[in-house]
Scaffold this active site. Sequence first.
Site, PDB file in Angstrom:
ATOM      1  N   GLU A 172      -9.908  -5.005   4.039  1.00 55.90           N
ATOM      2  CA  GLU A 172      -9.363  -3.828   3.211  1.00 55.90           C
ATOM      3  C   GLU A 172      -7.932  -4.004   2.363  1.00 55.90           C
ATOM      4  O   GLU A 172      -8.169  -3.671   1.119  1.00 55.90           O
ATOM      5  CB  GLU A 172      -8.989  -2.574   4.045  1.00 55.90           C
ATOM      6  CG  GLU A 172     -10.389  -2.145   4.717  1.00 55.90           C
ATOM      7  CD  GLU A 172     -11.272  -1.481   3.721  1.00 55.90           C
ATOM      8  OE1 GLU A 172     -11.125  -0.676   2.754  1.00 55.90           O
ATOM      9  OE2 GLU A 172     -12.560  -2.018   3.842  1.00 55.90           O
ATOM     10  N   TYR A 203       0.834  -6.088  12.727  1.00 56.15           N
ATOM     11  CA  TYR A 203      -0.532  -5.597  12.056  1.00 56.15           C
ATOM     12  C   TYR A 203      -1.286  -4.886  13.244  1.00 56.15           C
ATOM     13  O   TYR A 203      -1.594  -5.708  14.316  1.00 56.15           O
ATOM     14  CB  TYR A 203      -1.032  -6.409  11.062  1.00 56.15           C
ATOM     15  CG  TYR A 203      -2.158  -5.613  10.316  1.00 56.15           C
ATOM     16  CD1 TYR A 203      -1.618  -4.689   9.291  1.00 56.15           C
ATOM     17  CD2 TYR A 203      -3.415  -6.053  10.192  1.00 56.15           C
ATOM     18  CE1 TYR A 203      -2.465  -3.870   8.693  1.00 56.15           C
ATOM     19  CE2 TYR A 203      -4.067  -5.230   9.406  1.00 56.15           C
ATOM     20  CZ  TYR A 203      -3.823  -4.372   8.616  1.00 56.15           C
ATOM     21  OH  TYR A 203      -4.691  -3.410   7.813  1.00 56.15           O
ATOM     22  N   ASP A 231      -2.276  -5.439   2.937  1.00 60.28           N
ATOM     23  CA  ASP A 231      -2.430  -5.834   4.345  1.00 60.28           C
ATOM     24  C   ASP A 231      -3.213  -7.092   4.649  1.00 60.28           C
ATOM     25  O   ASP A 231      -4.099  -7.339   3.922  1.00 60.28           O
ATOM     26  CB  ASP A 231      -3.050  -4.590   5.054  1.00 60.28           C
ATOM     27  CG  ASP A 231      -2.200  -3.349   5.307  1.00 60.28           C
ATOM     28  OD1 ASP A 231      -0.995  -3.619   5.281  1.00 60.28           O
ATOM     29  OD2 ASP A 231      -2.675  -2.525   5.735  1.00 60.28           O
ATOM     30  N   HIS A 255      -5.884 -12.903  12.760  1.00 63.81           N
ATOM     31  CA  HIS A 255      -4.195 -12.700  13.108  1.00 63.81           C
ATOM     32  C   HIS A 255      -3.996 -12.360  14.578  1.00 63.81           C
ATOM     33  O   HIS A 255      -5.307 -12.025  15.157  1.00 63.81           O
ATOM     34  CB  HIS A 255      -3.580 -11.693  12.219  1.00 63.81           C
ATOM     35  CG  HIS A 255      -4.538 -10.647  11.370  1.00 63.81           C
ATOM     36  ND1 HIS A 255      -5.086 -10.730  10.454  1.00 63.81           N
ATOM     37  CD2 HIS A 255      -4.718  -9.377  12.002  1.00 63.81           C
ATOM     38  CE1 HIS A 255      -5.619  -9.660  10.030  1.00 63.81           C
ATOM     39  NE2 HIS A 255      -5.486  -8.947  10.956  1.00 63.81           N
ATOM     40  N   ASP A 289      -6.172  -8.068   6.025  1.00 65.75           N
ATOM     41  CA  ASP A 289      -7.339  -8.024   6.404  1.00 65.75           C
ATOM     42  C   ASP A 289      -8.332  -7.630   5.277  1.00 65.75           C
ATOM     43  O   ASP A 289      -8.041  -7.865   4.051  1.00 65.75           O
ATOM     44  CB  ASP A 289      -7.436  -6.983   7.423  1.00 65.75           C
ATOM     45  CG  ASP A 289      -7.232  -5.299   6.951  1.00 65.75           C
ATOM     46  OD1 ASP A 289      -6.731  -5.253   5.699  1.00 65.75           O
ATOM     47  OD2 ASP A 289      -7.160  -4.578   7.653  1.00 65.75           O
ATOM     48  N   GLU A 324       0.742  -1.276  -0.056  1.00 64.40           N
ATOM     49  CA  GLU A 324       0.154   0.069  -0.206  1.00 64.40           C
ATOM     50  C   GLU A 324       0.869   0.976   0.180  1.00 64.40           C
ATOM     51  O   GLU A 324       0.480   2.206  -0.678  1.00 64.40           O
ATOM     52  CB  GLU A 324      -0.843   0.068   1.300  1.00 64.40           C
ATOM     53  CG  GLU A 324      -2.084  -1.021   1.110  1.00 64.40           C
ATOM     54  CD  GLU A 324      -1.709  -2.328   1.837  1.00 64.40           C
ATOM     55  OE1 GLU A 324      -2.655  -2.997   2.492  1.00 64.40           O
ATOM     56  OE2 GLU A 324      -0.545  -2.516   2.034  1.00 64.40           O
ATOM     57  N   ARG A 359      -4.558  -3.651  12.830  1.00 66.65           N
ATOM     58  CA  ARG A 359      -6.190  -3.799  12.482  1.00 66.65           C
ATOM     59  C   ARG A 359      -6.144  -5.100  12.862  1.00 66.65           C
ATOM     60  O   ARG A 359      -6.462  -5.917  11.980  1.00 66.65           O
ATOM     61  CB  ARG A 359      -6.518  -3.253  11.449  1.00 66.65           C
ATOM     62  CG  ARG A 359      -6.493  -1.910  11.298  1.00 66.65           C
ATOM     63  CD  ARG A 359      -6.899  -1.198   9.948  1.00 66.65           C
ATOM     64  NE  ARG A 359      -6.869   0.175  10.181  1.00 66.65           N
ATOM     65  CZ  ARG A 359      -5.851   1.000   9.226  1.00 66.65           C
ATOM     66  NH1 ARG A 359      -4.800   0.172   8.626  1.00 66.65           N
ATOM     67  NH2 ARG A 359      -5.736   2.123   9.155  1.00 66.65           N
TER      68      ARG A 359
END
Length: 906
Positions: free
Chosen positions: A84, A296, A80, A343, A82, A7, A298
């Site tokens: 998103e 990570y 990432d 995670h 997740d 990203e 989130r």
Amino acid sequence: MPVVVVESPAKAKTINKYLGSDYTVLASYGHVRDLPGKDGSVDTENDFDMTWEIASDSRKHVAAIAEALKTDNALILATDPDREGEAISWHLKEALTKRRSIKKDTDVKRVTFNAITKAAVTEAMNNPRDIDAPLVEAYLARRALDYLVGFNLSPVLWRKLPGARSAGRVQSVCLRLVVEREMEIEAFNPREYWQVKAQFTTPRGQSFEARLVTLAGKKLDRYDLENATQAEMAVQAVASRALTVTSVEAKPSSRNPSAPFMTSTLQQEASRKFGMGAKQCMNAAQRLYEAGHITYMRTDGIDMAPEAVQAARDAIKDRYGDSYVPASPRIYKNKAKNAQEAHECIRPTDMAADVESLRLSEPDQRRLYDLIWKRTLACQMAGARLERTTVEIGSDDKQVGLRATGQVVLFDGFLKVYEEGRDEPVEDDDKRLPQIMQGEAMGFDAGAMQTQFDKAAEKSSDVIDAGDAGGMRKNGAAVLAENGAVLGSQSFTQPPPRYTEATLVKKMEELGIGRPSTYASVLSTIEDRGYVAKEKGRLIPQDKGRIVTIFLLNFFKRYVEYDFTAALEAELDHVSAGEADFKELLARFWRDFSAAIAETSELRISEVLDVLDDALAPQLYPPRDDGSDPRICPRCGAGQLHLKTSRTGGFVGCGNYPECTYTRPIAGEGAEGDERVLGEDQGEEIWLKAGRFGPYVQRGEPTPENKKPPRASLPKARGDFLPGWSPDDMTLEKALTLLTLPREIGMHPEGGVVSSNLGRFGPYIMHQLPDEAKPVYVNLKDFQDVFEIGMNRSVELLAEKRANPGRGRGSAAKPLRELGEHPEGGGAVSVMEGRYGPYVKWEKVNATLPKDVTPEDVTMAQAVELIAEKAAKKGGKKKAAPKKAAAKKSTAKKPAAKKTAAKKSS
């Protein structure tokens, strides 16, 4: 070589360090596609097909990735781990396929890693997978729902409630929580109660405090002492008796550490300990993750990888010794509801690295990393061992009983490193008691309560110093025994506290509203929309927010219900787990929601306002002290007050407009509102009012002949030289001073009037010579100068400005320091002085210096790092082409460049 896409450029830089020159690592700069903001982007008539477009600032990033694929036909999507991140990978694959950069033989892989470390990245590269379709479908369902709610509900708000900006599926429910808490506070009726406590001394001369728990042989409840008379009797009962220790009980207890951080608990603790907002917290965490310092950020998970648990235990042993390491590792059960958040917890990637060893320069990152590191180590440490002691003290006749509690920490355990914060203060039971033995007589500590009594006296107008028949001193808030050792103090029940960002996130989590990745953006949205303001860390609903909430509760109640929103989140979780079809979910939602939209669209604004007027009546029209009708206009005495709206929000106004122009805000100011008359001048009332751009003073009221009476905004604080004026401190004299602006200083010797005024950037003087095309402005350094500066000084300042026009705003400023050429070329790096403090400048990038770095101490290395971070945030270029390369460009290419520019503008 394979093309790896992440990203952000910061993440790309860290990963490239691990992968080396065998890979090309590029950044997508977040999402590359989104639904265009127009009708039909989600086609409800065609199975909810979605139209996507690449954002203008993302086209160059997609083009760069496509260009890299020309030389290597392998694409690794490493966004990432997740929902998103999965969606970004899906968007990239779709966009690159559409432009034929991905062909049938292109090797496309998806990899994820929970931490940006060499081991984690290498492991991920060795275990690629396909894009997770259920996670993508869950993203599509959420995005479609948010679009359908926002795109269809927001226009209803614009038409029915001018000034309302938007509504959203989660943001409106979050706003409801804040508004309803405020209504609870406004409706709260405090209840009086009294507490009695005494200060004793032991036979060994040690002092301690105990509170009254038994009176007249009966256990006291909280409200048994309802007034000062009862408290006075209780104080006398204690002070007049001989008291002994009836029991001393010491019980061992223990405390275990809190679980490691997940997203919501990290946001809550950062708010409690540092006052960080959710967005500020997540920005700092994002940078720590991209730099490879933490896992990570989130996640709903609180479990920890076995190798991380062992690393934490080793670090604890090395730093604090074997006694702080429990016999077996602590296991925390994962709270994740689905695969998206499967995670592990938020933890350091290197347990041995404390904040000092990392040498982080950015304060937010330093504080947050230290918090995460301490919480992670603490969660694997031994529990604290305590001893809680309860001392009971009573009279021989068993009519009076008091209790003292305290505790001793026998072994600190995890408390040596970390203790979780609390949202609200609790009764302190952590006091350590002196040595006390059963059967000992307790003496009173004479005069010990005098200070507390005096503090209460300062807040009370009802004070009797001495000589009371009961041998006591008393005031409206406290009663003190003659010996000064027994005190009765008045208290009142308190309303529920306003939410902080921490407690609001906690409440949303409890209700199942939203998900970790949404909390920061939801809170930012309701603040940015002007629905909620943050004062001293507390969230206070504004008039616009209150009206929007009441409107939604009356016309779209189902869609702001907590249970409905939580149930919808659960359905979306089923989609992400592959257990439900997202288009069936959208169809069920749209069927009922579109019907509600159609029904409300038929309503007239007057009908909507009548409903809201009735719903808000208790807040809008509270009873008046004189018993008169609270809806009668307090100014004209004839018109009825009604709820009205404008493009700036809701307000209460007189029905006799335009003959009567009385208005006031809607929330909590009572019958008179927060506008007030400061006094009279030359037969006209001078008003203090609240407007769209803040408080202001006004001479008189609007009339048909004078629709815009003179007014002046209160100065806002702008640094030390302009401290700002508070509405609470406004006087008639100050208001008249403001209303003199702009102030005419006099005629300039060369012609033209010189005047002073307050502007957007503070106080200034202005003058224009007859032969000048535009006026000359000079900023004043002292706020008071705008009212006091004379002609001689003004002429001198204007002459200096005309002689040195480059010193004005908008011209090149002189650097505080020159650091030299940027290592990557493209020009010099300078330290500049700005309106908001010193900053470093390179080309078009301006990066503010951290508070702990002075202009004199900043180094080139620090400046380059700050510039890179700022460039990454802006999504702009991070590296400039060397000047030599620019010089080699052929002038023959200039027409082509103009043509491209013309094409873009069209």
